[in-house]
Design a protein around this motif. Structure first.
Motif, PDB file in Angstrom:
ATOM      1  N   ALA A 207     -17.529  -2.878  -6.948  1.00 41.22           N
ATOM      2  CA  ALA A 207     -16.756  -2.064  -6.017  1.00 41.22           C
ATOM      3  C   ALA A 207     -15.292  -2.109  -6.413  1.00 41.22           C
ATOM      4  O   ALA A 207     -14.869  -2.934  -7.234  1.00 41.22           O
ATOM      5  CB  ALA A 207     -16.936  -2.563  -4.584  1.00 41.22           C
ATOM      6  N   PHE A 208     -14.489  -1.221  -5.817  1.00 42.64           N
ATOM      7  CA  PHE A 208     -13.050  -1.242  -6.039  1.00 42.64           C
ATOM      8  C   PHE A 208     -12.408  -2.308  -5.153  1.00 42.64           C
ATOM      9  O   PHE A 208     -12.803  -2.500  -3.993  1.00 42.64           O
ATOM     10  CB  PHE A 208     -12.431   0.121  -5.712  1.00 42.64           C
ATOM     11  CG  PHE A 208     -12.692   1.173  -6.760  1.00 42.64           C
ATOM     12  CD1 PHE A 208     -11.971   1.195  -7.941  1.00 42.64           C
ATOM     13  CD2 PHE A 208     -13.664   2.152  -6.555  1.00 42.64           C
ATOM     14  CE1 PHE A 208     -12.203   2.171  -8.895  1.00 42.64           C
ATOM     15  CE2 PHE A 208     -13.908   3.121  -7.503  1.00 42.64           C
ATOM     16  CZ  PHE A 208     -13.169   3.129  -8.689  1.00 42.64           C
ATOM     17  N   THR A 209     -11.423  -2.987  -5.707  1.00 37.83           N
ATOM     18  CA  THR A 209     -10.647  -3.968  -4.943  1.00 37.83           C
ATOM     19  C   THR A 209      -9.180  -3.583  -5.009  1.00 37.83           C
ATOM     20  O   THR A 209      -8.700  -3.071  -6.026  1.00 37.83           O
ATOM     21  CB  THR A 209     -10.835  -5.390  -5.490  1.00 37.83           C
ATOM     22  OG1 THR A 209     -10.440  -5.429  -6.870  1.00 37.83           O
ATOM     23  CG2 THR A 209     -12.286  -5.831  -5.376  1.00 37.83           C
ATOM     24  N   GLU A 210      -8.464  -3.822  -3.915  1.00 40.10           N
ATOM     25  CA  GLU A 210      -7.054  -3.464  -3.844  1.00 40.10           C
ATOM     26  C   GLU A 210      -6.224  -4.388  -4.726  1.00 40.10           C
ATOM     27  O   GLU A 210      -6.359  -5.608  -4.669  1.00 40.10           O
ATOM     28  CB  GLU A 210      -6.565  -3.540  -2.400  1.00 40.10           C
ATOM     29  CG  GLU A 210      -5.130  -3.082  -2.214  1.00 40.10           C
ATOM     30  CD  GLU A 210      -4.716  -3.056  -0.753  1.00 40.10           C
ATOM     31  OE1 GLU A 210      -3.541  -3.400  -0.465  1.00 40.10           O
ATOM     32  OE2 GLU A 210      -5.567  -2.703   0.107  1.00 40.10           O
ATOM     33  N   ARG A 211      -5.337  -3.799  -5.527  1.00 40.36           N
ATOM     34  CA  ARG A 211      -4.484  -4.570  -6.430  1.00 40.36           C
ATOM     35  C   ARG A 211      -3.030  -4.546  -6.016  1.00 40.36           C
ATOM     36  O   ARG A 211      -2.297  -5.518  -6.238  1.00 40.36           O
ATOM     37  CB  ARG A 211      -4.605  -4.006  -7.857  1.00 40.36           C
ATOM     38  CG  ARG A 211      -6.021  -3.985  -8.406  1.00 40.36           C
ATOM     39  CD  ARG A 211      -6.522  -5.370  -8.724  1.00 40.36           C
ATOM     40  NE  ARG A 211      -5.749  -5.976  -9.789  1.00 40.36           N
ATOM     41  CZ  ARG A 211      -5.955  -7.214 -10.244  1.00 40.36           C
ATOM     42  NH1 ARG A 211      -6.888  -7.970  -9.697  1.00 40.36           N
ATOM     43  NH2 ARG A 211      -5.224  -7.705 -11.221  1.00 40.36           N
ATOM     44  N   ALA A 212      -2.583  -3.446  -5.444  1.00 36.12           N
ATOM     45  CA  ALA A 212      -1.173  -3.334  -5.064  1.00 36.12           C
ATOM     46  C   ALA A 212      -1.034  -2.281  -3.983  1.00 36.12           C
ATOM     47  O   ALA A 212      -1.849  -1.360  -3.878  1.00 36.12           O
ATOM     48  CB  ALA A 212      -0.306  -2.987  -6.273  1.00 36.12           C
ATOM     49  N   ARG A 213       0.026  -2.453  -3.187  1.00 40.01           N
ATOM     50  CA  ARG A 213       0.310  -1.494  -2.113  1.00 40.01           C
ATOM     51  C   ARG A 213       1.827  -1.362  -1.971  1.00 40.01           C
ATOM     52  O   ARG A 213       2.539  -2.360  -1.897  1.00 40.01           O
ATOM     53  CB  ARG A 213      -0.318  -1.954  -0.800  1.00 40.01           C
ATOM     54  CG  ARG A 213      -0.043  -1.028   0.389  1.00 40.01           C
ATOM     55  CD  ARG A 213      -0.644  -1.611   1.659  1.00 40.01           C
ATOM     56  NE  ARG A 213      -2.093  -1.580   1.603  1.00 40.01           N
ATOM     57  CZ  ARG A 213      -2.838  -0.609   2.122  1.00 40.01           C
ATOM     58  NH1 ARG A 213      -2.253   0.416   2.717  1.00 40.01           N
ATOM     59  NH2 ARG A 213      -4.147  -0.660   2.037  1.00 40.01           N
ATOM     60  N   THR A 214       2.296  -0.131  -1.931  1.00 37.78           N
ATOM     61  CA  THR A 214       3.726   0.127  -1.731  1.00 37.78           C
ATOM     62  C   THR A 214       3.897   1.191  -0.661  1.00 37.78           C
ATOM     63  O   THR A 214       3.005   2.018  -0.422  1.00 37.78           O
ATOM     64  CB  THR A 214       4.401   0.609  -3.031  1.00 37.78           C
ATOM     65  OG1 THR A 214       3.774   1.826  -3.467  1.00 37.78           O
ATOM     66  CG2 THR A 214       4.293  -0.433  -4.130  1.00 37.78           C
ATOM     67  N   HIS A 215       5.050   1.167  -0.024  1.00 37.92           N
ATOM     68  CA  HIS A 215       5.386   2.169   0.985  1.00 37.92           C
ATOM     69  C   HIS A 215       6.727   2.784   0.624  1.00 37.92           C
ATOM     70  O   HIS A 215       7.696   2.071   0.329  1.00 37.92           O
ATOM     71  CB  HIS A 215       5.457   1.551   2.386  1.00 37.92           C
ATOM     72  CG  HIS A 215       5.898   2.533   3.437  1.00 37.92           C
ATOM     73  ND1 HIS A 215       5.044   3.463   4.003  1.00 37.92           N
ATOM     74  CD2 HIS A 215       7.123   2.737   4.016  1.00 37.92           C
ATOM     75  CE1 HIS A 215       5.706   4.203   4.885  1.00 37.92           C
ATOM     76  NE2 HIS A 215       6.971   3.777   4.897  1.00 37.92           N
ATOM     77  N   ASN A 216       6.791   4.084   0.655  1.00 33.10           N
ATOM     78  CA  ASN A 216       8.015   4.817   0.350  1.00 33.10           C
ATOM     79  C   ASN A 216       8.433   5.628   1.566  1.00 33.10           C
ATOM     80  O   ASN A 216       7.617   6.379   2.131  1.00 33.10           O
ATOM     81  CB  ASN A 216       7.818   5.757  -0.842  1.00 33.10           C
ATOM     82  CG  ASN A 216       7.396   5.025  -2.095  1.00 33.10           C
ATOM     83  OD1 ASN A 216       7.919   3.956  -2.408  1.00 33.10           O
ATOM     84  ND2 ASN A 216       6.435   5.585  -2.827  1.00 33.10           N
ATOM     85  N   ASP A 217       9.689   5.479   1.987  1.00 28.79           N
ATOM     86  CA  ASP A 217      10.252   6.292   3.067  1.00 28.79           C
ATOM     87  C   ASP A 217      10.964   7.483   2.456  1.00 28.79           C
ATOM     88  O   ASP A 217      11.784   7.329   1.540  1.00 28.79           O
ATOM     89  CB  ASP A 217      11.228   5.472   3.917  1.00 28.79           C
ATOM     90  CG  ASP A 217      10.514   4.519   4.864  1.00 28.79           C
ATOM     91  OD1 ASP A 217       9.414   4.879   5.329  1.00 28.79           O
ATOM     92  OD2 ASP A 217      11.041   3.412   5.112  1.00 28.79           O
ATOM     93  N   TYR A 218      10.676   8.667   2.976  1.00 29.65           N
ATOM     94  CA  TYR A 218      11.343   9.876   2.509  1.00 29.65           C
ATOM     95  C   TYR A 218      12.633  10.085   3.277  1.00 29.65           C
ATOM     96  O   TYR A 218      12.750   9.742   4.452  1.00 29.65           O
ATOM     97  CB  TYR A 218      10.457  11.108   2.712  1.00 29.65           C
ATOM     98  CG  TYR A 218       9.145  11.083   1.954  1.00 29.65           C
ATOM     99  CD1 TYR A 218       9.006  10.377   0.776  1.00 29.65           C
ATOM    100  CD2 TYR A 218       8.049  11.794   2.425  1.00 29.65           C
ATOM    101  CE1 TYR A 218       7.818  10.365   0.080  1.00 29.65           C
ATOM    102  CE2 TYR A 218       6.851  11.804   1.734  1.00 29.65           C
ATOM    103  CZ  TYR A 218       6.736  11.083   0.563  1.00 29.65           C
ATOM    104  OH  TYR A 218       5.559  11.074  -0.120  1.00 29.65           O
TER     105      TYR A 218
END
Length: 232
Positions: A207-218
């Protein structure tokens, strides 16, 4: 002087010798000069010959090469084109796809369906994986994203995200899913930001596993609104 009435005696002075040397018709001086010139020319010929043969001359060069060495680099072998799939049929036959997405899957114009299909390597199989994004016809908002892994002649759904707006892509073997974030009263064309999640296939977990997460504010200048200054 000779006897009276007889021929005059032959002249034995050096005048004839000098004349002969001058006009080249004979004489001791002429022969010696010719012999000296011939000796010089002969010596010069030996010197030139020794230089041209390359044996003992002032410069010893190897024979000139007349053959041409050809070095041709073979062209790279092109990668085989991925097997194309009927993405619409794949979605309609997939029980993992929600009824809401299936009901909204209609042609926008003619027989053009609002689906984006991406082919690439994600799960490590020898065949090509398929990423399918379903969009809305009105504003191209992502309604659902899916990953299909080939299994023989069939395709298996190994990933899905149906939280709009969402869009999935392949980036250097990773699955990158972008989901736009809206605040209250945000118009559809101007979300407040986005979440970007990178997944990688884990063979052990299948299965896919999460490696990274980012949040961008516009920035909200494009929407024609101005952020309130912070309270002091």
């Amino acid at each position: 002087m000779g006897p009276p009435g007889g021929p005059p005696p032959a002249r034995t002075d050096t005048a004839d010798t000098a004349a002969g040397a001058a006009d080249g018709t004979g004489g001791t001086l002429s022969w010696k000069a010719g012999s000296t010139a011939a000796a010089v020319l002969a010596a010069l010929g030996v010197f030139v010959a020794s230089c041209s043969t390359g044996g003992t001359g002032t410069r010893d060069e190897g024979p000139a090469r007349t053959d041409t060495v050809s070095q041709t680099t073979p062209p790279p072998t092109p990668s085989p084109a991925p097997k194309r799939v009927n993405a619409v049929r794949l979605l309609l036959d997939d029980p993992e796809v929600s009824a809401a997405v299936k009901d909204g899957l209609r042609p926008c114009t003619g027989d053009e369906y609002p689906v984006d299909v991406i082919y690439g390597s994600l799960t490590g199989v020898t065949s090509t994986d398929v990423v399918v994004n379903v969009l809305s016809c009105e504003d191209a908002v992502g309604l659902g994203s899916y990953v299909y892994r080939p299994q023989g002649s069939e395709y298996e759904n190994v990933f899905r995200s149906e939280e709009p707006p969402v869009y999935a892509e392949i980036d250097r073997g990773d699955l990158v899913v972008t989901q736009q974030v809206y605040a209250d009263k945000d118009p559809v064309a101007f979300p407040s930001g986005e979440d970007v999640v990178t997944y990688r296939w884990a063979t052990a977990a299948d299965a896919f596993t999460e490696r990274a997460r980012t949040h961008n504010d516009y920035g909200n200048a494009a929407a024609g609104t101005t952020a309130a200054p912070p309270d002091n």
